[in-house]
Scaffold this active site. Structure first.
Site, PDB file in Angstrom:
ATOM      1  N   GLU A  30       8.720  -2.630  -5.823  1.00  0.00           N
ATOM      2  CA  GLU A  30      10.082  -2.096  -5.858  1.00  0.00           C
ATOM      3  C   GLU A  30      10.267  -1.121  -7.018  1.00  0.00           C
ATOM      4  OE1 GLU A  30      13.303  -5.132  -4.738  1.00  0.00           O
ATOM      5  OE2 GLU A  30      11.598  -6.388  -5.270  1.00  0.00           O
ATOM      6  N   HIS A  80       9.753  -7.647  -6.801  1.00  0.00           N
ATOM      7  CA  HIS A  80       8.360  -7.287  -6.524  1.00  0.00           C
ATOM      8  C   HIS A  80       7.972  -6.065  -7.337  1.00  0.00           C
ATOM      9  CE1 HIS A  80       9.955  -9.246  -2.886  1.00  0.00           C
ATOM     10  NE2 HIS A  80       8.744  -9.755  -2.751  1.00  0.00           N
ATOM     11  N   HIS A 108       8.035  -5.598   9.034  1.00  0.00           N
ATOM     12  CA  HIS A 108       8.799  -6.507   8.177  1.00  0.00           C
ATOM     13  C   HIS A 108       9.713  -7.431   8.993  1.00  0.00           C
ATOM     14  CE1 HIS A 108      10.566  -7.957   4.499  1.00  0.00           C
ATOM     15  NE2 HIS A 108      11.759  -7.526   4.833  1.00  0.00           N
ATOM     16  N   SER A 164      10.222 -13.988   1.365  1.00  0.00           N
ATOM     17  CA  SER A 164      10.863 -13.272   2.479  1.00  0.00           C
ATOM     18  C   SER A 164      11.114 -14.175   3.675  1.00  0.00           C
ATOM     19  CB  SER A 164       9.973 -12.128   2.970  1.00  0.00           C
ATOM     20  OG  SER A 164       9.765 -11.202   1.965  1.00  0.00           O
ATOM     21  N   MET A 171       2.182  -9.686  -1.437  1.00  0.00           N
ATOM     22  CA  MET A 171       2.523  -8.718  -2.484  1.00  0.00           C
ATOM     23  C   MET A 171       3.310  -9.370  -3.625  1.00  0.00           C
ATOM     24  SD  MET A 171       3.869  -5.785   0.122  1.00  0.00           S
ATOM     25  CE  MET A 171       3.039  -5.498   1.696  1.00  0.00           C
ATOM     26  N   ASN A 192       2.153 -13.476   9.869  1.00  0.00           N
ATOM     27  CA  ASN A 192       1.468 -12.597  10.838  1.00  0.00           C
ATOM     28  C   ASN A 192      -0.024 -12.659  10.557  1.00  0.00           C
ATOM     29  OD1 ASN A 192       2.594 -10.975   8.342  1.00  0.00           O
ATOM     30  ND2 ASN A 192       0.697  -9.946   8.987  1.00  0.00           N
TER      31      ASN A 192
HETATM   32  N1  HPA Z   1       0.098  -8.235   4.100  1.00  0.00           N
HETATM   33  C1  HPA Z   1       0.700  -8.228   2.900  1.00  0.00           C
HETATM   34  N2  HPA Z   1       1.848  -8.840   2.660  1.00  0.00           N
HETATM   35  C2  HPA Z   1       2.431  -9.505   3.668  1.00  0.00           C
HETATM   36  C3  HPA Z   1       1.856  -9.569   4.947  1.00  0.00           C
HETATM   37  C4  HPA Z   1       0.623  -8.891   5.173  1.00  0.00           C
HETATM   38  O1  HPA Z   1       0.056  -8.883   6.278  1.00  0.00           O
HETATM   39  N3  HPA Z   1       2.676 -10.322   5.722  1.00  0.00           N
HETATM   40  C5  HPA Z   1       3.708 -10.699   4.921  1.00  0.00           C
HETATM   41  N4  HPA Z   1       3.558 -10.209   3.678  1.00  0.00           N
END
Ligand code: HPA
Length: 298
Positions: free
Chosen positions: A85, A82, A259, A29, A223, A247
């Site tokens: 999905e 994924h 997201h 992503s 994920m 993050n």
């Molecule tokens: N958790 C799960 N998947 C993610 C996260 C998260 O904090 N950030 C980006 N993908």
């Protein structure tokens, strides 16, 4: 059946791009821009490739890009499938099967992930040294096709140590150069090593789950990636995994996760990430003897 389907997909890709592809890259992503680095490229939307699913998430372009990185023919999956999905695991890992039947032995998996460790702030990259599969399913469940690999694959070293060494060295060199060029105020270790834990999603975790993951020894949570890594290992590929820590995982910092923020961090770090990835591919090419392959055809 999956073997024949993957063979068909591989044959189709070969009919569109005749150079012998040696390295495959899966972009996570917000990291899709790397595909623009490929020269003399051919782009194939997933819906044109036999038996491929379509990716539905924003930030995943949904195409295969075949081209060269410094003379090394690569296949880049711009957008992945994924489990959350709604795809079957077979569909999630189908591109990896296809890569395998294209003769690709080197795979680079990337993703965006949440950081579980306070010392790894958003914007750092995590070199995956191992993983924990908490998705609840394994892509190898079901009858085993020996043409792909053994029934009970060893998972002691999923992520190739040689490739990890290359990635660490290249990250250090790159950051030193950036300091010299004045692009960084001071040297920082952009690439940390750690354990990636995959959950099914699509929800982000609760703070209690994040505390649990920390106790389990995870450094990042996401994920994806793990089903692909298992499948690639099954086929005997050498794998490198890199997470972009987009993050802090839930409950560590104040605030919430969304997201958009994940995507933005991907774009912010893209310059360093793309340059690093390019250098890693060149070094993997040197290690494996992949230079000048672009002049050959299959
Ligand atoms: N958790 C799960 N998947 C993610 C996260 C998260 O904090 N950030 C980006 N993908």
């Amino acid at each position: 059946m999956s073997y024949e389907k993957a063979k068909e997909a591989a044959e189709f890709i070969k009919s569109r791009y005749s150079k012998p592809v040696k390295v495959a890259v899966v972009l996570g992503s917000g990291l899709g821009a790397f595909a623009d680095y490929a020269t003399d490229s051919v782009r194939i939307p997933y819906d044109e490739i036999p038996h491929f699913a379509r990716s539905t998430v924003e930030g995943h372009a949904g195409q295969m890009v075949l081209g060269e990185i410094e003379g090394i023919p690569v296949a880049i999956q711009q957008g992945r499938f994924h489990y959350y999905e709604g795809y079957e695991m077979e569909q999630v890992v189908f591109p990896i099967r296809t890569f395998g039947l294209l003769g690709i032995k080197s795979l680079i998996l990337t993703n965006a992930a949440g950081s579980i460790r306070t010392s790894n702030r958003p914007g750092t990259l995590l070199l995956i040294r191992d993983h924990i599969n908490l998705i609840g399913v394994n892509p190898l469940r079901g009858a085993n096709d020996e043409r792909f690999g053994p029934r009970f694959p060893d998972m002691t070293e999923v992520y190739c140590k040689q490739y990890q060494k290359i990635a660490s060295e290249e990250a250090e060199k790159l950051m030193k150069e950036r300091v010299e060029k004045g692009l960084e105020k001071e040297f920082r270790r952009i690439l940390r090593r750690g354990v990636y834990c995959a959950l099914p999603g699509p929800t982000y975790e609760t703070p209690a789950e994040v505390r649990m993951l920390r106790l389990l020894g995870a450094d990042a949570v996401g994920m994806s990636t793990v089903p692909e890594a298992i499948t690639a290992k099954h086929m005997g590929m050498k794998i490198l995994g890199i997470s972009c820590l987009a993050n802090m995982a839930a409950g560590i910092d104040e605030g919430f996760i969304n997201h958009q923020e994940v995507m933005e961090m991907g774009r912010e770090i893209a310059e360093i990430f793309n340059e690093l990835l390019k250098r890693i591919i060149v070094k993997i090419g040197e290690l494996e003897g992949f230079q000048n392959f672009a002049e050959k055809t299959v």
